[in-house]
Motif scaffolding. Structure first.
Motif, PDB file in Angstrom:
ATOM      1  N   LEU A 106      -2.425   1.709 -12.381  1.00  0.00           N
ATOM      2  CA  LEU A 106      -3.121   0.057 -12.346  1.00  0.00           C
ATOM      3  C   LEU A 106      -2.625  -0.269 -11.100  1.00  0.00           C
ATOM      4  N   PRO A 107      -3.771  -1.377 -10.668  1.00  0.00           N
ATOM      5  CA  PRO A 107      -3.630  -2.273  -9.913  1.00  0.00           C
ATOM      6  C   PRO A 107      -2.161  -2.474  -9.323  1.00  0.00           C
ATOM      7  N   THR A 108      -0.793  -2.391 -10.174  1.00  0.00           N
ATOM      8  CA  THR A 108       0.423  -3.318 -10.278  1.00  0.00           C
ATOM      9  C   THR A 108       1.158  -1.941  -9.269  1.00  0.00           C
ATOM     10  N   HIS A 109       0.754  -0.927 -10.291  1.00  0.00           N
ATOM     11  CA  HIS A 109       1.278   0.832  -9.543  1.00  0.00           C
ATOM     12  C   HIS A 109       0.803   1.063  -7.624  1.00  0.00           C
ATOM     13  N   ARG A 110      -0.440   0.598  -7.356  1.00  0.00           N
ATOM     14  CA  ARG A 110      -0.368   0.975  -5.780  1.00  0.00           C
ATOM     15  C   ARG A 110       0.663  -0.077  -5.207  1.00  0.00           C
ATOM     16  N   ALA A 111       0.545  -1.125  -5.272  1.00  0.00           N
ATOM     17  CA  ALA A 111       1.391  -2.765  -4.836  1.00  0.00           C
ATOM     18  C   ALA A 111       3.496  -2.548  -4.597  1.00  0.00           C
ATOM     19  N   LEU A 112       3.445  -0.992  -5.914  1.00  0.00           N
ATOM     20  CA  LEU A 112       4.764  -0.826  -6.540  1.00  0.00           C
ATOM     21  C   LEU A 112       5.047   0.128  -4.572  1.00  0.00           C
ATOM     22  N   ASP A 113       3.725   1.288  -5.351  1.00  0.00           N
ATOM     23  CA  ASP A 113       4.343   2.414  -3.926  1.00  0.00           C
ATOM     24  C   ASP A 113       4.215   1.833  -2.320  1.00  0.00           C
ATOM     25  N   LYS A 114       3.175   1.319  -2.664  1.00  0.00           N
ATOM     26  CA  LYS A 114       3.592   0.052  -0.702  1.00  0.00           C
ATOM     27  C   LYS A 114       4.794  -0.532  -0.870  1.00  0.00           C
ATOM     28  N   ALA A 115       5.161  -1.641  -1.683  1.00  0.00           N
ATOM     29  CA  ALA A 115       6.308  -1.883  -1.610  1.00  0.00           C
ATOM     30  C   ALA A 115       6.974  -1.028  -1.127  1.00  0.00           C
ATOM     31  N   SER A 116       7.619  -0.269  -2.187  1.00  0.00           N
ATOM     32  CA  SER A 116       8.826   0.965  -2.356  1.00  0.00           C
ATOM     33  C   SER A 116       8.095   1.809  -0.610  1.00  0.00           C
ATOM     34  N   GLU A 117       7.702   2.545  -0.013  1.00  0.00           N
ATOM     35  CA  GLU A 117       7.236   3.016   1.718  1.00  0.00           C
ATOM     36  C   GLU A 117       8.015   1.993   2.276  1.00  0.00           C
ATOM     37  N   LEU A 118       7.093   0.602   2.577  1.00  0.00           N
ATOM     38  CA  LEU A 118       7.922   0.378   2.987  1.00  0.00           C
ATOM     39  C   LEU A 118       8.973  -0.192   3.321  1.00  0.00           C
ATOM     40  N   GLN A 119       9.785  -0.125   2.581  1.00  0.00           N
ATOM     41  CA  GLN A 119      11.132  -0.605   2.324  1.00  0.00           C
ATOM     42  C   GLN A 119      11.870   0.486   3.050  1.00  0.00           C
ATOM     43  N   LYS A 120      11.564   1.696   2.221  1.00  0.00           N
ATOM     44  CA  LYS A 120      12.143   2.815   3.474  1.00  0.00           C
ATOM     45  C   LYS A 120      12.240   2.888   4.218  1.00  0.00           C
ATOM     46  N   GLY A 121      11.341   2.102   5.078  1.00  0.00           N
ATOM     47  CA  GLY A 121      11.649   2.461   6.629  1.00  0.00           C
ATOM     48  C   GLY A 121      10.978   3.706   7.642  1.00  0.00           C
ATOM     49  N   ASN A 122      12.278   4.471   8.464  1.00  0.00           N
ATOM     50  CA  ASN A 122      12.584   5.037   9.075  1.00  0.00           C
ATOM     51  C   ASN A 122      12.358   6.457   7.904  1.00  0.00           C
ATOM     52  N   ASP A 123      12.638   6.178   6.591  1.00  0.00           N
ATOM     53  CA  ASP A 123      13.335   7.408   5.736  1.00  0.00           C
ATOM     54  C   ASP A 123      11.845   7.101   5.074  1.00  0.00           C
ATOM     55  N   LYS A 124      10.253   6.811   5.100  1.00  0.00           N
ATOM     56  CA  LYS A 124       9.084   6.957   4.834  1.00  0.00           C
ATOM     57  C   LYS A 124       9.041   8.688   4.036  1.00  0.00           C
ATOM     58  N   ILE A 125       8.199   8.872   2.761  1.00  0.00           N
ATOM     59  CA  ILE A 125       7.702   9.937   2.794  1.00  0.00           C
ATOM     60  C   ILE A 125       6.224  10.329   2.269  1.00  0.00           C
ATOM     61  N   GLY A 126       5.977  10.031   3.229  1.00  0.00           N
ATOM     62  CA  GLY A 126       4.501   9.327   4.110  1.00  0.00           C
ATOM     63  C   GLY A 126       3.239   9.258   2.190  1.00  0.00           C
ATOM     64  N   SER A 127       3.887   8.466   1.284  1.00  0.00           N
ATOM     65  CA  SER A 127       2.520   8.810   0.991  1.00  0.00           C
ATOM     66  C   SER A 127       1.697   7.578   1.054  1.00  0.00           C
ATOM     67  N   THR A 128       0.509   8.432   0.456  1.00  0.00           N
ATOM     68  CA  THR A 128      -0.258   8.120  -0.112  1.00  0.00           C
ATOM     69  C   THR A 128      -1.035   6.694   0.437  1.00  0.00           C
ATOM     70  N   LEU A 129      -0.137   5.989  -1.290  1.00  0.00           N
ATOM     71  CA  LEU A 129      -0.525   4.600  -1.201  1.00  0.00           C
ATOM     72  C   LEU A 129      -1.236   3.859  -2.483  1.00  0.00           C
ATOM     73  N   LYS A 130      -1.306   5.424  -2.864  1.00  0.00           N
ATOM     74  CA  LYS A 130      -2.390   5.299  -3.956  1.00  0.00           C
ATOM     75  C   LYS A 130      -1.720   4.710  -5.790  1.00  0.00           C
ATOM     76  N   GLY A 131      -0.669   4.538  -5.536  1.00  0.00           N
ATOM     77  CA  GLY A 131      -0.118   4.976  -6.820  1.00  0.00           C
ATOM     78  C   GLY A 131       0.787   5.950  -8.021  1.00  0.00           C
ATOM     79  N   ILE A 132       0.186   6.743  -7.656  1.00  0.00           N
ATOM     80  CA  ILE A 132       0.154   7.885  -8.078  1.00  0.00           C
ATOM     81  C   ILE A 132       2.184   8.144  -8.833  1.00  0.00           C
ATOM     82  N   GLY A 133       3.173   7.539  -7.160  1.00  0.00           N
ATOM     83  CA  GLY A 133       4.092   8.295  -7.770  1.00  0.00           C
ATOM     84  C   GLY A 133       4.373   7.021  -9.063  1.00  0.00           C
ATOM     85  N   PRO A 134       4.389   5.936  -8.631  1.00  0.00           N
ATOM     86  CA  PRO A 134       4.857   4.941  -9.594  1.00  0.00           C
ATOM     87  C   PRO A 134       3.906   4.913 -11.462  1.00  0.00           C
TER      88      PRO A 134
END
Length: 420
Positions: A106-134
């Protein structure tokens, strides 16, 4: 009978071309996991096509293509791909089928992916921000919406309920981005998705197998990104190994015959995470340049290094690989000397094993040098014509992993594959 093609490294091994090459030998090509973070590159009539959701057999007229329940599906990406494929004269309503049990992004999955990755800062895992994980999190959390839900009159109500839940999470992230345009595009794509062939995937594929049809299961990403056996936590959200075939299509283990594992002649990785053989020097840059190592999905430059036989042997073991297919061997044509990793020095102790948690150790690769072949191999069509030094390189890999390299890809073209 089911054969599988899957990656043995961190993805980007060139699986799309390999599936396309073998597709004429099969009746059905079935994607069994992953989502639009996977980019499988094909060349059709000399034109480059990158598929993210549709199986790589779609350009073969007599081949049926199935998106299995183990995939997470972005309707927007699928609609765009179908339009691209239609431009080549392919009617997806005839040869593309989608399992009812496939979960939706869903669109909100993509948003959650982006929000989560941004919050991790230097610890980000390198997500493609496509909403896969959520999307996979909602699947395991039993909240997700599936393709079959689209055919129910209560779909919009279910969507709003899940969207509200996601919005509360986004509020906690203090995510301010307006996703209204994403939703408009999503619902247009949903209407399109309803017009496609939605089937009960596990019955569909097992009835085909019972009728004697040959199935090729197509994996995405690579074994070292497997949620259980990869370099956790720098992994994807699904099982990229052979076990994913059973879970992602609904076929029994005894139906699987050959497991064809794809590896580059060297190593690459996109995003963060352990990479023992990484070359952060001129040699690594040369590999990136010669191999055009930039992500098919994201365009990000890939990290490059020598082939890691410790990881490759591990991947062959956990997958039960019966054949290894080596891609991009031609990228090594210009190197005077090559190296392969035969062991890890983990905190001062030499080991032939992949550690439980790579990020907790200092890992130095034990390298063995090989002379390069310094010959253009891109026009060679038979194994006998390959340089002897290339054969020695491949022979060492055969002996080390215990699995034979059956094919060598020596260029991006469909016909640039040498049978060993």
């Amino acid at each position: 009978m089911v054969d599988a093609i899957l990656g043995l490294q961190w993805g980007d091994e060139g699986k799309g071309k390999i599936v396309d090459y073998f597709a004429p030998q099969y009746d059905i090509i079935a994607r069994f996991q992953g989502g639009p973070n996977a980019g499988h590159t094909l060349y059709v009539g000399g034109k480059k096509v990158v598929l993210h959701q549709i199986p790589s057999g779609v350009f073969h007229e007599n081949t049926t293509n199935l998106i299995g329940n183990g995939v997470v599906l972005d309707p927007v990406t699928l609609k765009r791909e179908c339009e691209t494929v239609a431009g080549f004269g392919v009617d997806v309503r005839k040869n593309l089928f989608i399992s009812q049990r496939t979960h939706l992004i869903l669109p909100t999955h993509r948003a959650l992916d982006k929000a989560s990755e941004l919050q991790k800062g230097n610890d980000k895992i390198g997500s493609t921000l496509k909403g896969i994980g959520p999307a996979y999190m909602d699947k395991t959390g039993r909240n997700g919406l599936r393709v079959g839900d689209l055919l129910d009159k209560s779909f919009t109500t279910s969507y709003i309920r899940l969207r509200l839940k996601h919005q509360r999470l986004l509020d906690n992230f203090n995510f301010q981005e307006d996703i209204t345009a994403w939703e408009e595009e999503f619902f247009e794509a949903i209407d399109f998705l309803r017009s496609l062939n939605v089937v009960n995937g596990e019955y569909f594929i097992n009835e085909k197998i019972s009728a004697g049809k040959k199935v090729l299961a197509e994996g995405a990403q690579g074994s070292m990104l497997d949620i259980d056996f990869g370099t956790f936590p720098f992994v994807t959200s699904s099982n990229t190994t052979t076990s994913g075939v059973c879970n992602g299509l609904g076929v029994a283990p005894q139906k699987i015959r050959d497991v064809m594992g794809v590896t580059k002649a060297y190593c690459t990785r996109v995003g963060s995470g352990p990479f023992p053989t990484e070359l952060e020097d001129e040699t690594g840059e040369e590999l990136r340049k010669l191999g055009n190592e930039f992500g098919a999905t994201t365009g990000r430059p890939r990290r490059c290094g020598w082939i890691d036989l410790v990881a490759l042997k591990y991947a062959c073991m956990i997958n039960g690989v019966t054949k290894v297919i080596m891609t991009k061997a031609d990228v090594l044509d210009k190197f005077k000397e090559l190296s392969v990793c035969t062991a890890y020095n983990v905190d001062g102790q030499v080991t032939p094993y992949v550690p439980f948690q790579m990020t907790r150790h200092q890992i130095v690769p034990e390298l063995q040098a090989f002379p390069g072949w310094n010959t253009d191999t891109t026009q060679i069509t038979d194994y006998a014509g390959l340089p002897e030094k290339m054969k020695e390189y491949v022979g060492f890999i055969n002996e080390f992993t215990g699995v034979k390299v059956s094919h060598i890809s020596n260029g991006p073209g469909r016909d640039q594959i040498v049978t060993v």
